[in-house]
Design a protein around this motif. Structure first.
Motif, PDB file in Angstrom:
ATOM      1  N   THR A  58       0.826  -1.212   0.000  1.00 58.93           N
ATOM      2  CA  THR A  58       0.000   0.000   0.000  1.00 58.93           C
ATOM      3  C   THR A  58       0.857   1.258   0.000  1.00 58.93           C
ATOM      4  OG1 THR A  58      -0.199  -0.235   2.412  1.00 58.93           O
ATOM      5  CG2 THR A  58      -2.012  -1.067   1.068  1.00 58.93           C
ATOM      6  N   VAL A 129      -6.052  -1.755  -8.373  1.00 60.06           N
ATOM      7  CA  VAL A 129      -6.582  -0.797  -7.410  1.00 60.06           C
ATOM      8  C   VAL A 129      -7.931  -0.293  -7.926  1.00 60.06           C
ATOM      9  CG1 VAL A 129      -6.266   1.480  -6.360  1.00 60.06           C
ATOM     10  CG2 VAL A 129      -4.332  -0.093  -6.538  1.00 60.06           C
ATOM     11  N   LEU A 150      -7.233  -1.504  -2.226  1.00 58.28           N
ATOM     12  CA  LEU A 150      -6.472  -2.682  -2.639  1.00 58.28           C
ATOM     13  C   LEU A 150      -7.191  -3.870  -2.040  1.00 58.28           C
ATOM     14  CD1 LEU A 150      -3.993  -4.006  -3.961  1.00 58.28           C
ATOM     15  CD2 LEU A 150      -2.810  -3.734  -1.770  1.00 58.28           C
TER      16      LEU A 150
END
Length: 571
Positions: A58, A129, A150
């Motif tokens: 992330t 994403v 995500l």
């Protein structure tokens, strides 16, 4: 040989071994399979229950998101990232860790929230994403909230906000409809007074206008008044018919396009009328003409006997973009010769002073292009790359006789200046700079030279300028330094590199009001005479620039100044 005998002494075969049951083979296999299943179940239970650490992923995707923004012309200083916040969630026996961040992005004026949102969504989808709409905030009504996931983990909250200028624009009053209604009233009055047939009473031009407070439309009419009718009589009729609050009708000496009557709303001119009217001029004694009086008051002569615009049918859409004939802009005011004998300045060998005017920032707004393309084609047009109407403006301008330059965007010192698409930066290497310059030049085959858009920082870097000049030398093009800051070395560097070059002397419209532009034009006249030649720069998006040039350019010839293309003033 021994023999097997039974109890009776008889010979018989030895007893056979008993047959083995199927279970002898199956049971061990089932046991092994059961053991494997139990082991697999235990492993799956362990795998599912293991902690998931998504923090590196992330954080990497958040960095990638910032890169997507900067690659699509959002300056880094427009991006504010909040501090990373660790996130944890327990789902059954599983614990997942990730990092969440917030982005506040000020979207440059030449982009827009929806367009940037589409770019971000497409780019980030390649990394699995998902981009979703966020919850709108009442305090930020013009902003676009986005949420990034995500898998099912929310790792970025982003707010796209417009610039302060766009927010102000959103609150501007919209006078477009009412200004068109005023034009309709004018049309009806002209028809009722039999000054125009109904089919001919439409405006010859309608141009969108805006300032910091309002949007409106400007409509232009041409009309011939019959013998005995005055502008005052027409004005009275218009005032009677106009019931719009704050509308004001004014008459004046002819200005751009022979406009001698205007109608305004709250000080914003929404209608202009070019009226042909017969007047008798009183005899005047000739007055000596001096440079000071010309620069102060303009070139003046006797009152014109007739308006400069002859009656003609409204132009068709195909004709509207043609350059006006000299008769469309010259008046008897131009029949005055400027006396420069008292000026302490070198007179060119042929007795003619030369002035070039470059109009920058072309290609964005079609109405701006139409307005400029009606001016004298001895102007030079500088077109920005990657603009919606750049190719069209370049091709049409060249066909009309305008000289075409590329207005190449270069890095600025100013944090307020937004880098437009295709800007070259000092941090770029030779290949990237030359690729961007070549890509820009390939868009406009009519280009004969370039000048810089912004560029106060880039034009201080001789090495990087050299990469640009290599491209110009290969293509046999010239360079003009817009001289946006006095620290620029571009002019000297171009001469050193053997590139035909020149440098801007006067900016005409840093202040966009008509009086300021006229004062700057006077300054350009002064410098032209003092130096023998000079270069001024104006801009497509400033309507008053075109208005002033339409009036002042026709005066130059009889003032001893010739308007020439920029390429004629190179060193």
């Amino acid at each position: 040989m021994s023999e097997n005998k039974n109890m009776d002494g008889n010979n018989e075969a030895p007893p056979e071994a008993p047959a083995q049951s199927w279970s002898t083979y199956v049971l061990p296999v089932l046991g092994a399979a059961t053991s494997l299943a139990i082991a697999g179940l235990l492993f799956a239970t362990f795998w599912i229950a293991r902690p998931r650490d998504l923090r590196p992923r992330t954080e990497e995707l958040a960095d990638r998101l910032e890169l997507v923004l900067t690659e699509h012309y959002v300056p880094r200083e427009n991006i504010t990232r909040g501090l990373p916040e660790p996130q944890t969630i327990d789902q059954g026996n599983t614990t997942t860790f990730w990092t969440a961040q917030s982005f506040m992005v000020t979207v440059p004026t030449r982009l827009n929230n929806d367009g940037l949102k589409k770019i971000i969504t497409k780019e980030m989808s390649t990394y699995n994403v998902r981009v979703m709409d966020g919850e709108r905030i009442a305090e930020l009504p013009n902003s676009t909230p986005l949420v990034f996931y995500l898998d099912d983990y929310r790792f970025v909250d982003m707010m796209l906000t417009p610039t302060a200028e766009e927010i102000a624009a959103a609150s501007r009053s919209d006078l477009r409809n009412i200004s068109l209604q005023v034009a309709d009233v004018v049309k009806d009055v002209l028809t009722s007074m039999k000054l125009k047939a109904p089919a001919e009473a439409s405006p010859i031009d309608v141009v969108s206008q805006e300032d910091l407070n309002s949007f409106w439309n400007y409509s232009e009419f041409r009309v011939a008044l019959p013998p005995g009718m005055t502008l005052g009589a027409l004005k009275e009729k218009l005032e009677e018919a106009l019931l719009v609050p704050d509308a004001r009708v004014e008459t004046m000496e002819p200005v751009s396009g022979a406009i001698n009557m205007t109608i305004s709303l709250g000080g914003r001119t929404c209608v202009g009328l070019a009226c042909t009217v017969t007047r008798v001029a009183p005899p005047l004694r000739p007055q000596p003409i001096t440079l000071d009086s010309v620069l102060r008051d303009g070139i003046q002569g006797s009152d014109p006997v007739e308006s400069m615009i002859p009656m003609e049918r409204p132009a068709s859409p195909e004709e509207e973009t043609k350059a006006p004939d000299a008769a469309d802009v010259e008046t008897k005011e131009t029949m005055v010769t400027l006396d420069v004998s008292s000026i302490d300045a070198p007179v060119p060998a042929d007795g003619t002073y030369r002035m070039a005017i470059i109009i920058d920032d072309g290609g964005y707004v079609k109405a701006d292009s139409r307005r400029v393309l009606k001016l004298d084609p001895r102007l030079t047009l500088a077109i920005l790359p990657n603009t919606p109407y750049g190719a069209e403006t370049s091709a049409e301008g060249a066909s009309l006789g305008f000289e075409i330059m590329l207005h190449m965007p270069m890095e600025s010192h100013s944090k307020k200046e937004e880098a437009v698409e295709g800007t070259i930066f000092g941090a770029m290497g030779q290949k990237e700079i030359q690729k961007l310059v070549n890509n820009a030049l390939d868009q406009y085959p009519e280009v004969v030279g370039i000048n810089n858009h912004t560029g106060s920082k880039f034009t201080e870097n001789e090495e990087k300028l050299g990469f640009v000049f290599e491209v110009l030398k290969e293509r046999n093009l010239f360079f003009i330094d817009s001289f946006t800051l006095n620290t620029s070395i571009a002019y000297e560097a171009a001469r050193k590199a053997g590139i035909p070059t020149a440098r801007r002397d006067v900016f005409l419209d840093n202040n966009a009001d008509e009086a300021s532009i006229r004062a700057q034009f006077d300054e350009l006249v002064k410098q032209t005479i003092a130096q023998g030649s000079a270069i001024g720069i104006g801009h497509f998006q400033k309507p008053n620039t075109a208005k002033v040039l339409a009036v002042e350019i026709p005066k130059l010839k009889n003032a001893g100044i010739e308007l020439v293309h920029a390429s004629e003033l190179l060193h």
